[in-house]
Design a protein around this motif. Structure first.
Motif, mmCIF file in Angstrom:
data_model
loop_
_atom_site.group_PDB
_atom_site.id
_atom_site.type_symbol
_atom_site.label_atom_id
_atom_site.label_comp_id
_atom_site.label_asym_id
_atom_site.label_seq_id
_atom_site.Cartn_x
_atom_site.Cartn_y
_atom_site.Cartn_z
ATOM 1 N N TYR A 73 0.860 -1.507 0.375
ATOM 2 C CA TYR A 73 -0.030 0.388 0.232
ATOM 3 C C TYR A 73 0.802 1.206 0.169
ATOM 4 O O TYR A 73 0.517 2.373 -0.636
ATOM 5 N N VAL A 74 1.968 1.320 0.839
ATOM 6 C CA VAL A 74 2.749 2.383 0.442
ATOM 7 C C VAL A 74 3.298 2.516 -0.689
ATOM 8 O O VAL A 74 3.523 3.587 -1.056
ATOM 9 N N GLY A 75 3.319 1.547 -1.803
ATOM 10 C CA GLY A 75 4.295 1.917 -2.848
ATOM 11 C C GLY A 75 3.155 2.200 -3.679
ATOM 12 O O GLY A 75 3.449 3.054 -4.197
ATOM 13 N N GLN A 76 2.166 1.702 -3.587
ATOM 14 C CA GLN A 76 0.966 2.075 -4.420
ATOM 15 C C GLN A 76 0.505 3.714 -3.717
ATOM 16 O O GLN A 76 0.219 4.167 -5.048
ATOM 17 N N ILE A 77 0.957 3.911 -2.786
ATOM 18 C CA ILE A 77 0.245 5.631 -2.508
ATOM 19 C C ILE A 77 1.312 6.572 -3.000
ATOM 20 O O ILE A 77 0.929 7.996 -3.342
ATOM 21 N N GLN A 78 2.707 6.058 -2.882
ATOM 22 C CA GLN A 78 3.840 6.660 -3.593
ATOM 23 C C GLN A 78 3.198 6.670 -4.742
ATOM 24 O O GLN A 78 3.829 8.082 -5.246
ATOM 25 N N ARG A 79 3.458 6.044 -5.514
ATOM 26 C CA ARG A 79 3.004 6.580 -6.282
ATOM 27 C C ARG A 79 1.968 6.999 -6.666
ATOM 28 O O ARG A 79 1.993 7.461 -7.956
ATOM 29 N N VAL A 98 -0.277 12.265 -8.987
ATOM 30 C CA VAL A 98 -0.836 13.663 -8.414
ATOM 31 C C VAL A 98 0.452 15.081 -8.839
ATOM 32 O O VAL A 98 0.173 16.351 -9.279
ATOM 33 N N GLN A 99 1.470 14.551 -8.488
ATOM 34 C CA GLN A 99 2.653 15.506 -8.736
ATOM 35 C C GLN A 99 2.858 16.162 -9.978
ATOM 36 O O GLN A 99 2.556 17.385 -10.341
ATOM 37 N N VAL A 100 2.995 14.999 -11.093
ATOM 38 C CA VAL A 100 3.071 15.431 -12.409
ATOM 39 C C VAL A 100 1.504 16.149 -12.873
ATOM 40 O O VAL A 100 2.051 17.210 -13.147
ATOM 41 N N LEU A 101 0.378 15.486 -12.537
ATOM 42 C CA LEU A 101 -0.378 16.245 -13.374
ATOM 43 C C LEU A 101 -0.885 17.785 -12.868
ATOM 44 O O LEU A 101 -0.832 18.629 -13.657
ATOM 45 N N GLU A 102 -0.089 17.543 -11.812
ATOM 46 C CA GLU A 102 -0.192 19.422 -10.888
ATOM 47 C C GLU A 102 0.735 20.264 -11.675
ATOM 48 O O GLU A 102 0.591 21.525 -11.802
ATOM 49 N N ARG A 103 1.716 20.141 -11.579
ATOM 50 C CA ARG A 103 3.392 20.169 -12.490
ATOM 51 C C ARG A 103 2.625 21.057 -13.708
ATOM 52 O O ARG A 103 2.701 22.031 -14.449
ATOM 53 N N ILE A 104 2.393 19.817 -14.819
ATOM 54 C CA ILE A 104 1.691 20.024 -15.706
ATOM 55 C C ILE A 104 0.686 21.290 -16.062
ATOM 56 O O ILE A 104 0.870 22.506 -16.911
ATOM 57 N N VAL A 105 -0.460 21.379 -14.862
ATOM 58 C CA VAL A 105 -1.966 21.940 -14.763
ATOM 59 C C VAL A 105 -1.198 23.476 -14.248
ATOM 60 O O VAL A 105 -1.156 24.090 -14.934
ATOM 61 N N THR A 106 -0.505 23.173 -13.526
ATOM 62 C CA THR A 106 0.174 25.135 -13.262
ATOM 63 C C THR A 106 1.167 25.629 -13.732
ATOM 64 O O THR A 106 1.508 26.757 -13.564
ATOM 65 N N ASP A 107 2.853 24.649 -13.742
ATOM 66 C CA ASP A 107 3.843 25.574 -14.383
ATOM 67 C C ASP A 107 3.598 25.953 -15.862
ATOM 68 O O ASP A 107 4.397 27.117 -16.369
ATOM 69 N N ARG A 108 2.887 25.456 -16.921
ATOM 70 C CA ARG A 108 3.104 25.483 -18.005
ATOM 71 C C ARG A 108 1.565 26.573 -18.446
ATOM 72 O O ARG A 108 2.298 26.712 -19.632
ATOM 73 N N GLY A 109 1.062 26.733 -17.599
ATOM 74 C CA GLY A 109 -0.112 27.505 -17.312
ATOM 75 C C GLY A 109 -1.200 26.797 -18.923
ATOM 76 O O GLY A 109 -2.309 27.588 -18.919
#
Length: 95
Positions: free
Chosen positions: A41-47, A52-63
């Motif tokens: 579960y820890v591994g799944q949660i980390q993935r 989510v971090q990648v998606l947030e970066r796509i949405v916020t960093d690149r506008g």
């Protein structure tokens, strides 16, 4: 009757010790299985957190304007099957 009871006492003691060892082994096995599942579960949660971090970066960093991209994807389905339209092009640039 007394000799039978006297013979039963060691048998019951041996059986009780055996049952106790079996219970301890079962507790150990259950603890091991729980630890393995927790690690999974820890591994799944980390993935998932990484995704989510990648998606947030796509949405916020690149506008990116997500609604515009979704509409562009819908528009590409209406265009000929062989021709694709890059997401960054507007309707005016496609013509």
């Amino acid at each position: 009757m007394i000799p039978i009871v006297a013979m039963m006492i060691p048998i019951v003691a041996i059986w009780t010790k055996h049952q106790q060892k079996m219970a301890e082994m079962q507790v150990g096995a259950t603890a091991e299985q729980t630890a393995e599942k927790a690690a999974q579960y820890v591994g799944q949660i980390q993935r998932l957190e990484d995704r989510v971090q990648v998606l947030e970066r796509i949405v916020t960093d690149r506008g990116y304007d997500i609604a515009t991209q979704i509409e562009a994807l819908r528009d590409t389905r209406r265009v000929d099957e062989g021709a694709g339209v890059p997401l960054g092009l507007s309707n005016k640039e496609r013509v």
